[in-house]
Write a protein that holds these residues in place. Structure first.
Motif, PDB file in Angstrom:
ATOM      1  N   ASP A  96     -12.643  81.633 -18.224  1.00 29.49           N
ATOM      2  CA  ASP A  96     -13.228  82.471 -19.459  1.00 29.49           C
ATOM      3  C   ASP A  96     -12.604  83.695 -19.727  1.00 29.49           C
ATOM      4  N   ALA A  97     -11.560  84.059 -18.965  1.00 29.61           N
ATOM      5  CA  ALA A  97     -10.971  85.224 -19.204  1.00 29.61           C
ATOM      6  C   ALA A  97      -9.560  85.373 -18.499  1.00 29.61           C
ATOM      7  N   ALA A  98      -8.597  86.278 -19.099  1.00 32.29           N
ATOM      8  CA  ALA A  98      -7.186  86.284 -18.459  1.00 32.29           C
ATOM      9  C   ALA A  98      -7.485  86.876 -16.845  1.00 32.29           C
ATOM     10  N   ASN A  99      -6.614  86.808 -16.224  1.00 27.18           N
ATOM     11  CA  ASN A  99      -6.442  87.365 -15.037  1.00 27.18           C
ATOM     12  C   ASN A  99      -7.521  86.877 -13.676  1.00 27.18           C
ATOM     13  N   VAL A 100      -7.873  85.690 -14.201  1.00 26.81           N
ATOM     14  CA  VAL A 100      -9.075  85.043 -13.254  1.00 26.81           C
ATOM     15  C   VAL A 100      -8.479  83.783 -12.239  1.00 26.81           C
ATOM     16  N   LEU A 101      -7.719  83.124 -12.941  1.00 20.65           N
ATOM     17  CA  LEU A 101      -7.188  81.901 -12.098  1.00 20.65           C
ATOM     18  C   LEU A 101      -5.706  81.806 -12.703  1.00 20.65           C
ATOM     19  N   ARG A 102      -4.893  81.421 -11.625  1.00 26.95           N
ATOM     20  CA  ARG A 102      -3.458  81.303 -11.922  1.00 26.95           C
ATOM     21  C   ARG A 102      -3.066  80.098 -11.219  1.00 26.95           C
ATOM     22  N   VAL A 103      -2.052  79.487 -11.748  1.00 24.19           N
ATOM     23  CA  VAL A 103      -1.315  78.192 -11.045  1.00 24.19           C
ATOM     24  C   VAL A 103       0.184  78.613 -10.639  1.00 24.19           C
ATOM     25  N   ALA A 104       0.541  78.256  -9.792  1.00 20.14           N
ATOM     26  CA  ALA A 104       2.107  78.302  -9.206  1.00 20.14           C
ATOM     27  C   ALA A 104       2.856  76.960  -8.748  1.00 20.14           C
ATOM     28  N   ASP A 105       3.935  76.719  -9.175  1.00 18.24           N
ATOM     29  CA  ASP A 105       4.640  75.978  -8.695  1.00 18.24           C
ATOM     30  C   ASP A 105       6.029  76.034  -8.833  1.00 18.24           C
ATOM     31  N   ALA A 106       7.181  75.221  -8.574  1.00 17.71           N
ATOM     32  CA  ALA A 106       8.544  75.213  -8.641  1.00 17.71           C
ATOM     33  C   ALA A 106       9.032  73.800  -9.035  1.00 17.71           C
ATOM     34  N   THR A 107      10.397  73.707  -9.687  1.00 24.03           N
ATOM     35  CA  THR A 107      10.864  72.543 -10.030  1.00 24.03           C
ATOM     36  C   THR A 107      12.359  72.954 -10.008  1.00 24.03           C
ATOM     37  N   TYR A 108      13.190  71.917 -10.187  1.00 25.73           N
ATOM     38  CA  TYR A 108      14.857  72.017 -10.298  1.00 25.73           C
ATOM     39  C   TYR A 108      15.214  71.896 -11.554  1.00 25.73           C
ATOM     40  N   VAL A 109      16.407  72.502 -11.773  1.00 26.52           N
ATOM     41  CA  VAL A 109      17.381  72.524 -13.253  1.00 26.52           C
ATOM     42  C   VAL A 109      18.435  72.088 -12.913  1.00 26.52           C
ATOM     43  N   PRO A 110      18.918  70.748 -13.358  1.00 20.62           N
ATOM     44  CA  PRO A 110      20.455  70.126 -13.141  1.00 20.62           C
ATOM     45  C   PRO A 110      21.349  71.035 -13.980  1.00 20.62           C
ATOM     46  N   THR A 111      22.398  71.581 -13.463  1.00 20.57           N
ATOM     47  CA  THR A 111      23.497  72.131 -14.143  1.00 20.57           C
ATOM     48  C   THR A 111      24.899  71.154 -13.534  1.00 20.57           C
ATOM     49  N   GLY A 112      25.964  71.761 -14.472  1.00 19.52           N
ATOM     50  CA  GLY A 112      27.285  71.327 -14.006  1.00 19.52           C
ATOM     51  C   GLY A 112      27.718  71.891 -12.792  1.00 19.52           C
ATOM     52  N   GLU A 113      27.141  73.216 -12.274  1.00 19.45           N
ATOM     53  CA  GLU A 113      27.485  73.732 -11.161  1.00 19.45           C
ATOM     54  C   GLU A 113      26.506  73.481 -10.041  1.00 19.45           C
ATOM     55  N   GLY A 114      25.604  72.675 -10.049  1.00 22.16           N
ATOM     56  CA  GLY A 114      24.646  71.991  -9.023  1.00 22.16           C
ATOM     57  C   GLY A 114      23.439  72.481  -9.531  1.00 22.16           C
ATOM     58  N   PHE A 115      22.294  72.096  -8.676  1.00 23.11           N
ATOM     59  CA  PHE A 115      20.933  72.655  -9.219  1.00 23.11           C
ATOM     60  C   PHE A 115      20.517  73.950  -9.117  1.00 23.11           C
ATOM     61  N   LEU A 116      19.755  74.510  -9.941  1.00 25.47           N
ATOM     62  CA  LEU A 116      18.854  75.748 -10.043  1.00 25.47           C
ATOM     63  C   LEU A 116      17.653  75.432  -9.797  1.00 25.47           C
ATOM     64  N   TYR A 117      16.717  76.455  -9.116  1.00 21.50           N
ATOM     65  CA  TYR A 117      15.380  76.134  -9.215  1.00 21.50           C
ATOM     66  C   TYR A 117      14.682  77.137  -9.675  1.00 21.50           C
ATOM     67  N   LEU A 118      13.630  76.871 -10.346  1.00 20.73           N
ATOM     68  CA  LEU A 118      12.763  77.569 -11.040  1.00 20.73           C
ATOM     69  C   LEU A 118      11.305  77.518 -10.541  1.00 20.73           C
ATOM     70  N   ALA A 119      10.831  78.983 -10.441  1.00 19.61           N
ATOM     71  CA  ALA A 119       9.396  79.001  -9.879  1.00 19.61           C
ATOM     72  C   ALA A 119       8.515  79.840 -10.967  1.00 19.61           C
ATOM     73  N   VAL A 120       7.570  79.224 -11.347  1.00 24.15           N
ATOM     74  CA  VAL A 120       6.757  79.722 -12.141  1.00 24.15           C
ATOM     75  C   VAL A 120       5.232  80.347 -11.704  1.00 24.15           C
ATOM     76  N   VAL A 121       4.450  81.097 -12.447  1.00 20.40           N
ATOM     77  CA  VAL A 121       3.103  81.396 -12.298  1.00 20.40           C
ATOM     78  C   VAL A 121       2.377  81.620 -13.554  1.00 20.40           C
ATOM     79  N   LEU A 122       1.388  80.734 -13.993  1.00 15.67           N
ATOM     80  CA  LEU A 122       0.763  80.403 -15.282  1.00 15.67           C
ATOM     81  C   LEU A 122      -0.558  81.172 -15.164  1.00 15.67           C
ATOM     82  N   ASP A 123      -0.837  81.742 -16.289  1.00 13.16           N
ATOM     83  CA  ASP A 123      -2.330  82.268 -16.148  1.00 13.16           C
ATOM     84  C   ASP A 123      -3.370  81.140 -16.740  1.00 13.16           C
ATOM     85  N   VAL A 124      -4.106  80.543 -16.499  1.00 19.15           N
ATOM     86  CA  VAL A 124      -4.767  79.186 -16.659  1.00 19.15           C
ATOM     87  C   VAL A 124      -5.678  79.593 -18.163  1.00 19.15           C
ATOM     88  N   PHE A 125      -6.001  81.079 -18.350  1.00 21.05           N
ATOM     89  CA  PHE A 125      -6.798  81.132 -19.551  1.00 21.05           C
ATOM     90  C   PHE A 125      -5.823  81.039 -20.788  1.00 21.05           C
TER      91      PHE A 125
END
Length: 389
Positions: free
Chosen positions: A187-216
């Motif tokens: 019902d408002a910001a800063n109550v629930l957040r979700v987090a995860d990570a994924t990989y990003v393919p590039t010509g020099e090998g994989f990069l990895y991205l981790a994020v935190v999202l505000d559900v609101f």
């Protein structure tokens, strides 16, 4: 006729720029390699523009976009000329000239605006978001009409593809209880957040991205990129989220990846007053909102562009997150608003009124808040306790 030479590869140009920055003079490199000194000077200047050091010209990405737009412009002019010639031939053969109807002229004007909106969205918007953006501009037309014109013009939005999972639970790790239970709503910001990570393919090998999202608001409040998938990457994303919005008791939901079940990550959550929450291992539905974000990232960026270097991938992901996703992209789950706009609207509703009541608490007619998903956060945890907001 002048001799035509195949352009030098991007990697070759990058190495030449590195040699100049290491102290070599272009005049000396000209004697050792094929390019002229002036060509090497131009490469160095272009690299400085791409890095943001110089602002006297277009970056490589801007040049590529300009070339693409010019090519599309030539295609449109050719199509227009073909239609004009066909109309002239038809009029000449039939001996009659028929003026375009009002509906045809209206469709042409609407299609021109649709092309502009589609290009400004980097080719990612489909008919629903184009229709929503037109409504925001005061152009009220049917969504089926927008879909028909886009189909006739060959315009389509980005589509999602299947993306492999990278969750690796640590054997014997103690996971946090599931406080969300697949109810991704707040019902408002800063109550629930979700987090995860994924990989990003590039010509020099994989990069990895981790994020935190505000559900609101679906806003990415924390993110980090690295060439490894250690716990330090997730800690950097968490620290960015805490620096921007530190709220005691916020719930952080994630999967059972070994990084999130690590001692260091749990200690950082306790120090910051964050309540960790985890779903079952290997189940995408238990972290559906983050998986949905990664699907959007893949459809609108990763599957549409190829990154030759890690640095190029970092720049494009930064522009996507901070220059597009958070501030401009329309999200259907929050009433076709951007996350920043949705939070500002909520903040205005919560401002105190002259009578001391919040603007959100004064009911004046029907509630006009944009419709959100009909999910509600559960009032109790898996252990029977209540969630403190």
């Amino acid at each position: 006729m002048g001799r035509h030479r195949t352009p030098y590869p991007a990697e070759f140009r990058a190495h030449m720029v590195e040699l100049v920055r290491a102290g070599r003079r272009p005049e000396d490199l000209e004697k050792e390699f094929e390019p002229t000194a002036q060509t090497i000077y131009n490469w160095v200047a272009q690299a400085d523009r791409d890095a943001g050091v110089r602002h006297d010209g277009l970056t490589t990405a801007e040049r590529q976009e300009l070339t693409k737009l010019r090519r599309e412009n030539r295609q449109l002019k050719m199509e227009r000329d073909i239609l004009s010639q066909a109309a002239a031939w038809f009029a000449r053969e039939t001996g009659a000239v028929r003026e375009a109807s009002h509906h045809t002229c209206s469709d042409a004007q609407l299609l021109a605006r649709i092309r502009t909106l589609h290009a400004s969205s980097r080719g990612t918007y489909g008919a629903p978001r184009i229709h929503a953006q037109l409504a925001r501009e005061g152009v009220h037309v049917g969504r089926k009409r927008v879909a028909r014109l886009m189909r006739m013009a060959g315009l389509c939005g980005a589509s999602r593809r299947r993306w492999p999972h990278t969750t690796r639970p640590r054997a014997g790790a103690r996971r946090a209880p599931d406080l969300v239970r697949r109810h991704f709503s707040a019902d408002a910001a800063n109550v629930l957040r979700v987090a995860d990570a994924t990989y990003v393919p590039t010509g020099e090998g994989f990069l990895y991205l981790a994020v935190v999202l505000d559900v609101f608001s679906r806003r990415v409040v924390g993110w980090a990129i690295s060439n490894h998938l250690y716990t330090e990457l997730m800690l950097r994303a968490l620290d960015m989220a805490l620096q921007q919005r530190h709220h005691e008791g916020v719930i952080l939901h994630s999967d059972q990846g070994c990084q999130y079940t690590s001692i260091a990550f749990g200690r950082r959550c306790r120090e910051a007053g964050v309540q960790p929450s985890m779903g079952t291992a290997g189940d995408a539905y238990d972290n559906a909102m983050c998986e949905s974000f990664f699907g959007t990232l893949a459809a609108e960026l990763l599957c549409r562009e190829h990154f030759t270097t890690h640095e190029q991938a970092r720049r494009r992901i930064f522009c996507f997150l901070e220059g597009w996703y958070n501030v401009r992209r329309l999200h259907g789950s929050i009433g076709y608003c951007s996350p920043l706009e949705f939070e500002n609207m909520h903040a205005q509703k919560q401002r105190p009124s002259p009578r001391g009541l919040s603007a959100g608490g004064q009911r004046r007619g029907r509630e006009k808040r944009p419709a959100a998903r009909p999910w509600t956060t559960r009032d109790s945890t898996s252990s029977g306790g209540s969630i403190a907001y």
